[in-house]
Design a protein around this motif. Structure first.
Motif, PDB file in Angstrom:
ATOM      1  N   ASN A 281     -30.990 147.735  67.066  1.00 34.77           N
ATOM      2  CA  ASN A 281     -30.673 148.861  67.850  1.00 34.77           C
ATOM      3  C   ASN A 281     -32.323 149.423  68.079  1.00 34.77           C
ATOM      4  O   ASN A 281     -32.286 150.564  67.447  1.00 34.77           O
ATOM      5  N   ALA A 282     -32.730 148.957  69.076  1.00 32.66           N
ATOM      6  CA  ALA A 282     -34.066 149.455  69.072  1.00 32.66           C
ATOM      7  C   ALA A 282     -34.248 148.959  70.726  1.00 32.66           C
ATOM      8  O   ALA A 282     -33.561 148.518  71.545  1.00 32.66           O
ATOM      9  N   ASP A 283     -35.579 149.448  71.256  1.00 31.74           N
ATOM     10  CA  ASP A 283     -35.851 149.063  72.717  1.00 31.74           C
ATOM     11  C   ASP A 283     -34.726 149.899  73.625  1.00 31.74           C
ATOM     12  O   ASP A 283     -34.306 149.125  74.630  1.00 31.74           O
ATOM     13  N   PHE A 284     -34.541 151.039  73.508  1.00 28.46           N
ATOM     14  CA  PHE A 284     -33.437 151.732  74.499  1.00 28.46           C
ATOM     15  C   PHE A 284     -32.263 151.576  74.557  1.00 28.46           C
ATOM     16  O   PHE A 284     -31.531 151.881  75.426  1.00 28.46           O
ATOM     17  N   GLU A 285     -31.937 150.613  73.669  1.00 28.25           N
ATOM     18  CA  GLU A 285     -30.538 149.788  73.724  1.00 28.25           C
ATOM     19  C   GLU A 285     -29.584 150.865  73.471  1.00 28.25           C
ATOM     20  O   GLU A 285     -28.307 150.727  74.394  1.00 28.25           O
ATOM     21  N   ARG A 286     -29.529 151.935  72.769  1.00 27.40           N
ATOM     22  CA  ARG A 286     -28.618 153.211  72.834  1.00 27.40           C
ATOM     23  C   ARG A 286     -29.252 154.479  72.522  1.00 27.40           C
ATOM     24  O   ARG A 286     -30.546 154.389  72.375  1.00 27.40           O
ATOM     25  N   TRP A 287     -28.493 155.494  72.556  1.00 26.42           N
ATOM     26  CA  TRP A 287     -29.020 156.905  72.457  1.00 26.42           C
ATOM     27  C   TRP A 287     -28.894 157.169  70.770  1.00 26.42           C
ATOM     28  O   TRP A 287     -29.468 158.106  70.538  1.00 26.42           O
ATOM     29  N   ASP A 288     -28.056 156.471  70.248  1.00 29.95           N
ATOM     30  CA  ASP A 288     -27.650 156.965  68.981  1.00 29.95           C
ATOM     31  C   ASP A 288     -27.856 155.760  67.797  1.00 29.95           C
ATOM     32  O   ASP A 288     -27.850 154.802  68.533  1.00 29.95           O
ATOM     33  N   PRO A 289     -27.456 156.119  66.739  1.00 32.39           N
ATOM     34  CA  PRO A 289     -27.691 155.146  65.709  1.00 32.39           C
ATOM     35  C   PRO A 289     -26.136 154.302  65.559  1.00 32.39           C
ATOM     36  O   PRO A 289     -25.194 154.766  66.219  1.00 32.39           O
ATOM     37  N   ILE A 290     -26.253 152.985  65.071  1.00 39.43           N
ATOM     38  CA  ILE A 290     -25.312 152.368  64.685  1.00 39.43           C
ATOM     39  C   ILE A 290     -24.999 152.200  63.015  1.00 39.43           C
ATOM     40  O   ILE A 290     -26.160 152.500  62.293  1.00 39.43           O
ATOM     41  N   PRO A 291     -23.920 151.657  62.556  1.00 40.15           N
ATOM     42  CA  PRO A 291     -23.834 151.550  61.070  1.00 40.15           C
ATOM     43  C   PRO A 291     -25.014 150.624  60.368  1.00 40.15           C
ATOM     44  O   PRO A 291     -25.576 150.011  60.930  1.00 40.15           O
ATOM     45  N   VAL A 292     -25.316 151.310  59.206  1.00 42.07           N
ATOM     46  CA  VAL A 292     -26.618 150.520  58.502  1.00 42.07           C
ATOM     47  C   VAL A 292     -26.428 149.243  58.061  1.00 42.07           C
ATOM     48  O   VAL A 292     -27.441 148.435  57.937  1.00 42.07           O
ATOM     49  N   PRO A 297     -29.791 140.599  57.713  1.00 38.69           N
ATOM     50  CA  PRO A 297     -30.948 140.790  56.952  1.00 38.69           C
ATOM     51  C   PRO A 297     -32.012 139.871  56.929  1.00 38.69           C
ATOM     52  O   PRO A 297     -32.223 138.790  57.625  1.00 38.69           O
ATOM     53  N   GLY A 298     -33.348 140.623  56.651  1.00 38.70           N
ATOM     54  CA  GLY A 298     -34.483 139.647  56.713  1.00 38.70           C
ATOM     55  C   GLY A 298     -34.591 138.803  55.435  1.00 38.70           C
ATOM     56  O   GLY A 298     -33.754 138.565  54.625  1.00 38.70           O
ATOM     57  N   ARG A 299     -35.890 138.076  55.092  1.00 39.84           N
ATOM     58  CA  ARG A 299     -35.948 137.062  54.031  1.00 39.84           C
ATOM     59  C   ARG A 299     -35.427 137.393  52.797  1.00 39.84           C
ATOM     60  O   ARG A 299     -34.899 136.740  51.853  1.00 39.84           O
ATOM     61  N   HIS A 300     -35.522 138.724  52.215  1.00 35.92           N
ATOM     62  CA  HIS A 300     -35.292 139.176  51.168  1.00 35.92           C
ATOM     63  C   HIS A 300     -33.935 139.892  51.017  1.00 35.92           C
ATOM     64  O   HIS A 300     -33.474 140.476  49.970  1.00 35.92           O
ATOM     65  N   GLY A 301     -33.041 139.880  52.025  1.00 36.46           N
ATOM     66  CA  GLY A 301     -31.893 140.414  52.023  1.00 36.46           C
ATOM     67  C   GLY A 301     -31.723 142.089  52.487  1.00 36.46           C
ATOM     68  O   GLY A 301     -30.513 142.604  52.115  1.00 36.46           O
ATOM     69  N   VAL A 302     -32.593 142.617  52.931  1.00 37.34           N
ATOM     70  CA  VAL A 302     -32.842 143.793  53.195  1.00 37.34           C
ATOM     71  C   VAL A 302     -32.430 144.287  54.851  1.00 37.34           C
ATOM     72  O   VAL A 302     -32.862 143.239  55.382  1.00 37.34           O
ATOM     73  N   PHE A 303     -31.366 144.926  55.112  1.00 42.32           N
ATOM     74  CA  PHE A 303     -31.127 145.247  56.486  1.00 42.32           C
ATOM     75  C   PHE A 303     -31.751 146.230  57.180  1.00 42.32           C
ATOM     76  O   PHE A 303     -32.483 147.353  56.655  1.00 42.32           O
ATOM     77  N   GLN A 304     -31.920 145.826  58.390  1.00 48.64           N
ATOM     78  CA  GLN A 304     -32.678 146.972  59.570  1.00 48.64           C
ATOM     79  C   GLN A 304     -33.950 147.559  59.070  1.00 48.64           C
ATOM     80  O   GLN A 304     -34.094 148.899  59.111  1.00 48.64           O
ATOM     81  N   MET A 305     -35.119 146.804  58.755  1.00 55.51           N
ATOM     82  CA  MET A 305     -36.263 147.245  58.481  1.00 55.51           C
ATOM     83  C   MET A 305     -37.018 147.526  59.768  1.00 55.51           C
ATOM     84  O   MET A 305     -37.751 148.282  59.762  1.00 55.51           O
ATOM     85  N   ILE A 306     -36.394 147.139  60.936  1.00 52.81           N
ATOM     86  CA  ILE A 306     -36.913 147.220  62.494  1.00 52.81           C
ATOM     87  C   ILE A 306     -35.826 147.881  63.124  1.00 52.81           C
ATOM     88  O   ILE A 306     -34.954 147.049  63.437  1.00 52.81           O
ATOM     89  N   GLY A 307     -35.961 148.954  63.648  1.00 51.08           N
ATOM     90  CA  GLY A 307     -34.777 149.668  64.657  1.00 51.08           C
ATOM     91  C   GLY A 307     -33.850 150.607  63.753  1.00 51.08           C
ATOM     92  O   GLY A 307     -33.804 150.581  62.571  1.00 51.08           O
ATOM     93  N   ASN A 308     -33.059 151.141  64.479  1.00 51.96           N
ATOM     94  CA  ASN A 308     -31.873 152.153  64.118  1.00 51.96           C
ATOM     95  C   ASN A 308     -32.291 153.127  63.305  1.00 51.96           C
ATOM     96  O   ASN A 308     -31.631 153.856  62.534  1.00 51.96           O
TER      97      ASN A 308
END
Ligand SMILES: [Fe+2]
Length: 381
Positions: A281-292, A297-308
């Motif tokens: 959810n980045a690069d003008f995809e939407r105007w509002d957020p989406i669920p977290v 996830p990334g390498r360590h199992g963490v979600f959405q470190m880039i975007g949203n």
């Protein structure tokens, strides 16, 4: 045509489309007290390109020195220092449009001779404004702008948890000579980061709601009606989406983390936790957020470190070792090395693709409430 000249044209389409969303009368509004009226930004994105290129890259006589100066700089006043100009102090939309058209024509004629770095600065500067203009437009009445209402979201609280990030080396910044970066992204360097735990998901509206129920002030984007909470989206209100990230100030994020016995991550910890992350959810995809919990996830199992939504860090914005200001834009970063601005990382739904790179750093004052920025927490293992 150079690749960067194409990118500049695409960025112009982006900012033009934004201004086209507005009811014409809204152009003279000041939706955020600490910023200029919107008409300023219509001239600013062009005057910036003009001043940058004709004074620092290819010496060219000015055709409108008054506008070059009027539209040169935005503002970031100390609390209480909001501007007091009136709509009648600003030129007409037609005058600004004709200045803009001529700036574009003259720059396009020069574009083959303009060094890539200057074109990159023009492109990214304009795309940053495409995002910060969205923050300003967000605070206009819904009837002053045309766009899609937020997508209805189900009330779905979800359980966040902490993920262990092992001790390791964080890589910050970017190497010189390997593509464009702003002055504050240099030099590339590393930092040893001890093991820590970090929230798997960004802190959601439902988690923050508990804090509000305990007496904390509601976030700026929330509205209460008859005991129910709503989220003020860009083009409409929706019942508070419990599984969307909460957008708060740095001060609110820090207070929440302290209430939970935790802290905000440092910039170094953010780099460790975000390893192997893709954008969501980045690069003008939407105007509002989406669920977290959307996306992978990334390498360590963490979600959405880039975007949203950007993420606040506890790191005060400052120079990396080897920092050198751009001679053609000395104040871009250095004007904000004042101990009052904090580093944000990641990106929001309105952050352009080019600024989703790992080394990109954003920053705002601790109490500026208009940014699409949330947070997650860290604790010792
Ligand atoms: Fe600017």
């Amino acid at each position: 045509m150079k690749r960067e000249a194409h990118a500049l044209e695409a960025a112009r389409v982006r900012t033009d489309a934004l201004f086209d969303l507005l009811d014409p009368a809204a152009l003279y509004e000041r939706p955020v007290p600490e910023r200029h009226r919107l008409i300023f930004y219509l001239g600013h994105v062009e005057a910036f390109d003009w001043n940058l290129i004709t004074r620092h890259a290819i010496e060219t006589p000015s055709f409108h020195p008054e506008f070059d100066k009027l539209f040169a700089f935005g503002i970031d006043p100390e609390p209480g220092g909001a501007p007091a100009d009136r709509p009648s102090d600003w030129p007409s939309r037609e005058e600004v449009a004709s200045y803009n058209a001529r700036v574009r024509r003259e720059i396009d004629e020069l574009s083959r001779e303009i060094p890539s770095q200057f074109l990159n600065v023009a492109v990214e500067h304009r795309l940053m404004h495409a995002e910060t203009l969205a923050y300003l437009f967000h605070h206009l009445p819904f009837e002053s702008k045309n766009g899609p209402a937020p997508e209805a979201a189900e009330a779905r609280p979800l359980v966040n948890s902490m993920v262990e990030i092992p001790a390791g080396v964080a890589v910050l910044g970017r190497p010189r000579g390997d593509g464009f970066g702003w002055d504050n992204e240099f030099d590339r360097h590393t930092a040893e980061v001890p093991a820590f735990r970090i929230s798997r998901y960004k802190i959601s509206n439902s988690e923050y709601l508990e804090f509000v129920r305990q007496g904390a002030a509601p976030p700026h984007f929330w509205v209460e009606r008859d005991g129910r909470w709503f989220l003020r989206g860009m083009f409409g209100e929706v019942p508070l989406p419990l599984d969307w990230p909460v957008y708060v100030t740095h001060a609110e994020a820090s207070a929440y983390a302290a209430w939970r016995g935790a802290a905000l991550p440092t910039e170094e910890q953010f780099h460790r936790a975000s390893e192997g992350s893709g954008a969501v959810n980045a690069d003008f995809e939407r105007w509002d957020p989406i669920p977290v919990d959307a996306g992978a996830p990334g390498r360590h199992g963490v979600f959405q470190m880039i975007g949203n939504g950007w993420e606040w860090t506890s790191t005060v914005f400052g120079p990396f070792p080897g920092f050198e200001r751009f001679p053609f834009y000395p104040g871009y970063s250095a004007d904000f090395f004042d101990g009052k601005h904090f580093v944000m990382k990641g990106g929001s739904p309105r952050t352009a693709w080019c600024m989703l790179r790992e080394s990109f750093r954003n920053w705002f004052r601790a109490d500026y409430p208009y940014v699409y920025a949330g947070f997650r927490m860290v604790e010792a293992p």
